[in-house]
Design an enzyme around this catalytic site. Structure first.
Site, PDB file in Angstrom:
ATOM      1  N   HIS A  61       4.560  71.522 -14.183  1.00  0.00           N
ATOM      2  CA  HIS A  61       4.677  72.781 -13.418  1.00  0.00           C
ATOM      3  C   HIS A  61       3.649  73.789 -13.907  1.00  0.00           C
ATOM      4  CE1 HIS A  61       7.575  75.681 -11.278  1.00  0.00           C
ATOM      5  NE2 HIS A  61       6.517  76.416 -11.647  1.00  0.00           N
ATOM      6  N   HIS A  63       0.682  76.778 -12.161  1.00  0.00           N
ATOM      7  CA  HIS A  63       0.083  77.426 -10.988  1.00  0.00           C
ATOM      8  C   HIS A  63      -1.423  77.497 -11.207  1.00  0.00           C
ATOM      9  CE1 HIS A  63       3.967  78.919  -9.228  1.00  0.00           C
ATOM     10  NE2 HIS A  63       4.344  78.648 -10.452  1.00  0.00           N
ATOM     11  N   GLN A 156       4.885  81.316  -2.007  1.00  0.00           N
ATOM     12  CA  GLN A 156       5.166  82.393  -2.970  1.00  0.00           C
ATOM     13  C   GLN A 156       5.913  83.579  -2.351  1.00  0.00           C
ATOM     14  OE1 GLN A 156       4.129  83.059  -6.718  1.00  0.00           O
ATOM     15  NE2 GLN A 156       5.965  84.058  -5.953  1.00  0.00           N
ATOM     16  N   HIS A 214      11.042  76.316  -6.617  1.00  0.00           N
ATOM     17  CA  HIS A 214      11.309  77.435  -7.530  1.00  0.00           C
ATOM     18  C   HIS A 214      12.710  77.922  -7.172  1.00  0.00           C
ATOM     19  CE1 HIS A 214       7.080  77.435  -8.478  1.00  0.00           C
ATOM     20  NE2 HIS A 214       7.207  78.461  -9.292  1.00  0.00           N
ATOM     21  N   GLU A 217      14.940  81.797  -9.947  1.00  0.00           N
ATOM     22  CA  GLU A 217      14.162  82.371 -11.064  1.00  0.00           C
ATOM     23  C   GLU A 217      14.440  83.869 -11.098  1.00  0.00           C
ATOM     24  OE1 GLU A 217       9.853  82.211 -10.851  1.00  0.00           O
ATOM     25  OE2 GLU A 217       9.672  82.542 -13.009  1.00  0.00           O
ATOM     26  N   ASP A 313       3.878  76.533 -16.715  1.00  0.00           N
ATOM     27  CA  ASP A 313       4.006  77.470 -15.590  1.00  0.00           C
ATOM     28  C   ASP A 313       2.730  78.273 -15.360  1.00  0.00           C
ATOM     29  OD1 ASP A 313       5.333  78.535 -13.409  1.00  0.00           O
ATOM     30  OD2 ASP A 313       6.576  79.908 -14.555  1.00  0.00           O
TER      31      ASP A 313
END
Ligand code: 17E
Ligand code: FE2
Length: 418
Positions: A61, A63, A156, A214, A217, A313
């Site tokens: 994971h 980005h 997102q 996701h 979170e 992440d």
């Protein structure tokens, strides 16, 4: 490119006593033999020096589209997920193909130098041009010699809450995303969140894609999209292909709810990704003292027989200004944050950043076994405990029989101190 190796000698294998010679040819493992004694290595062999030989690290994971943009155009002052999303929105408007390719490849090179050979990246598709997604599909091909890259279509700013969200997700799959993402806790309403999970599971089934959401979170104990994802995975018999990332709200759920939830989780067989460095930094931001850690219930999930892996992440992005590509750092932080420094946990800790990551990514042929691709790494230590104590970068990384990385163990001499 280095010449192909014919064997690794003096290797220790997880859970097996003694030393091993692991032979390889044409990029695959051909034999794994116990050694009676330590052997010297010939020119086309690698000496593991009695250290642990494991399958490569898996980064489940990251980005990559946002990597290395921290401070552009401004720093995240509050340290919240939400300000991170705002900062990223400003940086996202400035993306170009070259910008994304350059930063993604710099980051992947750093990962490869730390023994990572499998990476799953989330790529923001709430961009009408899909600039980052298109660039990442190119990157996946350009880096194939060094890492396997999976691309998640990650909305997102939401699937139902962003104009054209569904169309952009669908287009991302057509362009080449491997995995379907989601962000139900960030959708405008609870109903949107539930609908987004059902919709993305439909999209995944239709296209035979993996899923990585996701999920929750947030430090809000009312954020309960994990149960929706798990129930959808169970009813579609899709659990092993579905990953729940973050699940921070589980840290804040009460015990009665968790006891019901865990029954469903066990049936569903979902995979979990915890992001300890990231969520220690982002969560607890609305708390006074005591401040929540925001990391999901890792030991409890493992004890329930579920697979949990750790990921980084972020690496120097709007959400998190740190990161060096070394998963052993993430593992160390996670073990501390989750009360996992008991010796039984330490003995199995490396599975979190290897085997469990491979399960989340649905990797095939990952194990060190005859016939599988000759991919492995030499860690600095003879046992998991020693590896964790040493906190040293990998001593070697081998991919399809070729050495990608080789370095000496750090020395700890002090001049004049005998
Ligand atoms: N986006 C998000 O929603 N959450 C994160 N932790 C990062 C990006 C890094
Ligand atoms: Fe993430």
């Amino acid at each position: 490119m280095t010449l192909p190796l014919t064997a690794i000698v003096n290797a220790r294998l997880a859970g097996r006593p003694g030393l091993y010679r692991v032979a390889m040819a044409d990029g695959r493992f051909t034999a794994i033999d116990a050694q009676a004694d330590s052997q010297s290595a010939s020119a086309d062999e690698l000496d593991a020096g009695g250290n642990l030989l494991l399958s490569p690290f898996v980064e489940p994971h990251i980005h990559l589209d946002a990597a290395l943009t921290a401070g552009e155009p401004r720093w995240n002052q509050s340290g919240t997920l939400f300000e991170g999303i705002e900062c990223w929105g400003e940086r996202k408007a400035m993306l170009s193909r070259d910008d994304v390719v350059t930063r993604a490849e710099q980051t992947l090179k750093l990962f490869a130098a730390h023994g990572i050979q499998y990476v799953r990246t989330h790529v923001d598709v709430t961009d009408p041009q899909l600039t980052a997604l298109r660039a990442m599909v190119e990157v996946r091909e350009r880096v194939r010699e060094f890492v396997d890259l999976q691309i998640v279509a990650f909305p997102q700013e939401g699937i139902l809450s962003f104009p054209g969200g569904k169309e952009l997700m669908t287009e991302a799959v057509a362009i080449g995303a491997d995995v379907i993402g989601g962000i139900p806790h960030f959708e405008f309403t609870r109903d949107y969140g539930v609908e987004s999970v059902k919709w993305l599971m439909d999209l995944a089934e239709r296209n035979d894609c993996l899923v990585d959401v996701h999920c929750d979170e947030i430090d809000d104990p009312q954020s309960r999209f994990l149960e929706v994802l798990a129930a959808e995975a169970l009813s579609r018999d899709y659990g092993s292909r579905v990953t729940a990332s973050h699940t921070c709200a589980m840290h804040s759920y009460d015990e009665a709810y968790c006891s019901r939830l865990f029954r469903l989780l066990g049936k569903s067989g979902l995979n979990f990704v915890a992001l300890p460095t990231e969520n220690l930094h982002l969560q607890g931001r609305f708390d006074g003292y005591p401040k929540r850690r925001g990391v999901t219930r890792v030991p409890e999930l493992l004890d329930a027989g579920l697979k949990v892996c750790f990921g980084q992440d972020s690496i120097r992005d709007p959400w998190y200004p740190m990161g060096n590509g070394n998963l052993l750092r993430t593992l160390d932080v996670g073990l501390h944050a989750c009360h996992m420094l008991g010796m039984e946990r330490i003995d199995t800790a490396l599975e979190i950043v290897t085997d469990n990551g491979a399960a989340a990514l649905n990797l095939k042929g990952y194990e060190i076994a005859v016939g599988n691709p000759a991919r492995c790494m030499v860690l600095n230590g003879a046992t998991p405990y020693e590896v964790l104590l040493n906190q040293s970068p990998v001593l070697a990384s081998i991919r399809d029989g070729r050495c990608l990385v080789q370095r000496e163990a750090p020395v700890h001499e002090v001049a004049g101190w005998s």
